[in-house]
Design an enzyme around this catalytic site. Structure first.
Site, PDB file in Angstrom:
ATOM      1  N   GLU A 279       0.848  -1.190   0.000  1.00 46.37           N
ATOM      2  CA  GLU A 279       0.000   0.000   0.000  1.00 46.37           C
ATOM      3  C   GLU A 279       0.891   1.250   0.000  1.00 46.37           C
ATOM      4  O   GLU A 279       1.908   1.297   0.691  1.00 46.37           O
ATOM      5  CB  GLU A 279      -0.883  -0.021   1.253  1.00 46.37           C
ATOM      6  N   LYS A 340      -9.814   0.334  -1.809  1.00 43.86           N
ATOM      7  CA  LYS A 340     -10.098  -0.003  -0.408  1.00 43.86           C
ATOM      8  C   LYS A 340     -11.548   0.335  -0.073  1.00 43.86           C
ATOM      9  O   LYS A 340     -12.005   1.458  -0.278  1.00 43.86           O
ATOM     10  CB  LYS A 340      -9.144   0.767   0.510  1.00 43.86           C
ATOM     11  N   CYS A 391      -4.533  -3.027   4.225  1.00 42.38           N
ATOM     12  CA  CYS A 391      -4.232  -2.575   5.580  1.00 42.38           C
ATOM     13  C   CYS A 391      -5.258  -3.046   6.605  1.00 42.38           C
ATOM     14  O   CYS A 391      -5.453  -4.244   6.795  1.00 42.38           O
ATOM     15  CB  CYS A 391      -4.085  -1.052   5.587  1.00 42.38           C
TER      16      CYS A 391
END
Length: 534
Positions: A279, A340, A391
């Site tokens: 990321e 995301k 994440c």
């Protein structure tokens, strides 16, 4: 005319005496909360999770709902303050504020534990209530915050294989049940007659819950494999300003990939089938900054295989950006992408921005809100059909499960932990990824900008990992699996069933109390902690 009521002199000392009398219980609750924090990474003392939960069960046993709520809060606040101490880089106020909010859920749990301790089979209801509490906390407020689940302290314990049957909620339930059974047995160890036998029976039940995971088969067989390389390029400076000057983070990852390409050309390394970048490995939008596009393309062409690149790209308007993983082909360039789905409140977007930013000026550092994605991260990366999560998304059951059920054969966790380097947060996220491997029977590839990057086998074992704040590259051959675990097939059903059972147990206590009051009866006392001599 009636005389005004005068407070009796003895009333105030009596109240103070009650407060003083509750201090030992509060102190023990604080201690148990700290023990639970030590069960989590980076300490990994998982047996303490059983001891801490058993302690809370005993401390709330037979108490009023109000006393149970206070005991739960005294347990939860120090637990979260320690567990979330990595937030100190954001600010002490952020650490305290989030810890207080999360501790309120444990306060509600404490009230429920106190109420249901009056029921028969209360260890069972206590375990269900732990799932209820986590069910609520994972979703509320603002999409929830799953950190601190009992399952995440047991990602390498005898309970872990249960994740393949019912996911993280079943692991939490088993831990809490073993702890509650021990709490039920402890006071009976020195009791007369049948008490020792009852204690032994409860202890046997706790051991059964502890060892149940060993009979759960964890599917690890694979039809084929893929050779992967995970790149950790590192960042200029850990903390809030990890990016440094523009292009620095991108150059770190591009250069690391080019070194791998040079090793391949010299015969020092084998060519992988795919390469994974983390990321934010590109700190500039390659679609709007030509230099970033050219630098990524140069590195990917050098290594010669499809590469998953993490970057921020402009959103649908000038007020938003999107956190994406992009499949970058060495011939055709950028292709499929995943955005995301679950941006982090106050870190990646600011709720109630107009109001809060006037009071908390630090929120102005989040210049643009992250725009959430609308689909899962299943993408074709070379020969591998991957399931990408970004994440903190690894903490959310449904996001990871959806990628597997939609065809992801290997899980990829792209993450940027540079803000929280050397704080314990990367270790906690690694533990969650280990649980996901077992839960879904998939290899997990963690690509982090500054660490911890890792390759995890489907049984949850760590094949290899990097150190933090160190440029590194990991290579491995990992399985590609199509079969789904029982947890994948049943989805959230076990969690809902256990959570609702906990709520129904509390409802039964409330209804029983109402009926007794209407009939003029007195509340039923909790079963004594000391066995009654017949």
């Amino acid at each position: 005319m009636a005389e005004p009521a005068v407070e009796r002199p003895e009333a105030r000392p009596g109240r103070l005496a009650r407060i003083r009398g509750g201090l030992p219980r509060t102190g023990l609750a604080v201690l148990c909360g700290l023990l639970l924090a030590a069960a989590f990474p980076p300490y990994d003392l998982w047996p303490l999770s059983i001891l801490a939960v058993a302690g809370l069960s005993l401390l709330t046993r037979g108490r009023t709902a109000r006393q149970g709520a206070w005991t739960g809060f005294a347990f939860g606040l120090p637990f979260f303050l320690w567990l979330l101490s990595w937030l100190r880089v954001i600010g002490l106020d952020a650490t305290i504020g989030l810890s207080v909010v999360e501790a309120l859920f444990i306060a509600a749990l404490g009230a429920g534990l106190a109420a249901t301790s009056r029921l028969r089979a209360w260890p069972l209801w206590a375990a269900c209530l732990w799932v209820t509490q986590e069910w609520a906390r994972d979703r509320l407020p603002l999409g929830g915050f799953p950190w601190g689940r009992l399952a995440f302290a047991n990602t390498a314990s005898p309970f872990t294989p249960l994740a393949a049957l019912g996911g993280a909620p079943l692991v939490t339930f088993a831990v809490a049940l073993a702890a509650a059974l021990l709490a039920w047995a402890a006071p009976r160890l020195r009791g007369p007659r049948r008490a020792p036998r009852a204690a032994a029976l409860a202890g046997a039940g706790a051991v059964t819950a502890l060892l149940a995971g060993y009979v759960v088969p964890v599917p690890t067989a694979a039809a084929d494999t893929v050779k992967v390389a995970v790149i950790q390029g590192n960042v200029p400076n850990p903390g809030m300003d990890f990016l440094g000057r523009p292009m620095m983070v991108l150059n770190n990852h591009a250069s690391a990939t080019e070194r791998l390409a040079a090793d391949i050309a010299a015969g020092r390394a084998e060519r992988p089938d795919v390469v994974i970048w983390p990321e934010n490995s590109s700190d500039l939008d390659p679609f709007s900054v030509p230099e970033a596009h050219q630098r990524i393309d140069q590195a990917v062409r050098a290594v010669g295989v499809p590469t998953l690149v993490g970057t921020l790209v402009d959103g649908p308007d000038n007020q938003h950006v999107q956190n994406e993983g992009i499949v970058w082909d060495p011939t055709t360039g950028p292709g499929a992408s995943y955005t995301k789905q679950h941006p982090v409140p106050f870190g990646e977007y600011v709720p109630f921005r107009d109001q809060l930013s006037k009071v908390i000026t630090r929120l102005q550092r989040v210049a643009r809100d992250f725009y959430p994605g609308t689909h899962n991260g299943v993408m074709q990366l070379g020969p591998a059909r991957i399931g990408d999560v970004i994440c903190f998304e690894v903490a959310y059951d449904e996001i990871v499960r959806d990628t597997v059920n939609q065809g992801g054969r290997v899980l990829v966790v792209q993450t940027n932990n540079a803000t929280y380097a050397k704080s314990g947060q990367p270790d906690q996220q690694l533990a969650m990824s280990r649980l996901r491997a077992v839960e879904h029977g998939r290899a997990v590839l963690i690509a982090a900008t500054s660490g911890i990057s890792a390759i995890i086998a489907p049984d949850g074992s760590v094949v290899s990992r990097t150190q933090e704040l160190t440029p590194a590259e990991l290579s491995a051959v990992v399985p590609l699996r199509d079969a789904r675990t029982v947890a994948d097939k049943v989805g959230a059903a076990p969690e809902w069933a256990l959570a609702v059972a906990g709520l129904l147990a509390c409802g039964a206590v409330v209804v029983g109390g109402i009926r007794r009051r209407r009939s003029g009866g007195t509340p039923v006392e909790a079963e004594s902690l000391t066995p009654v001599v017949q």
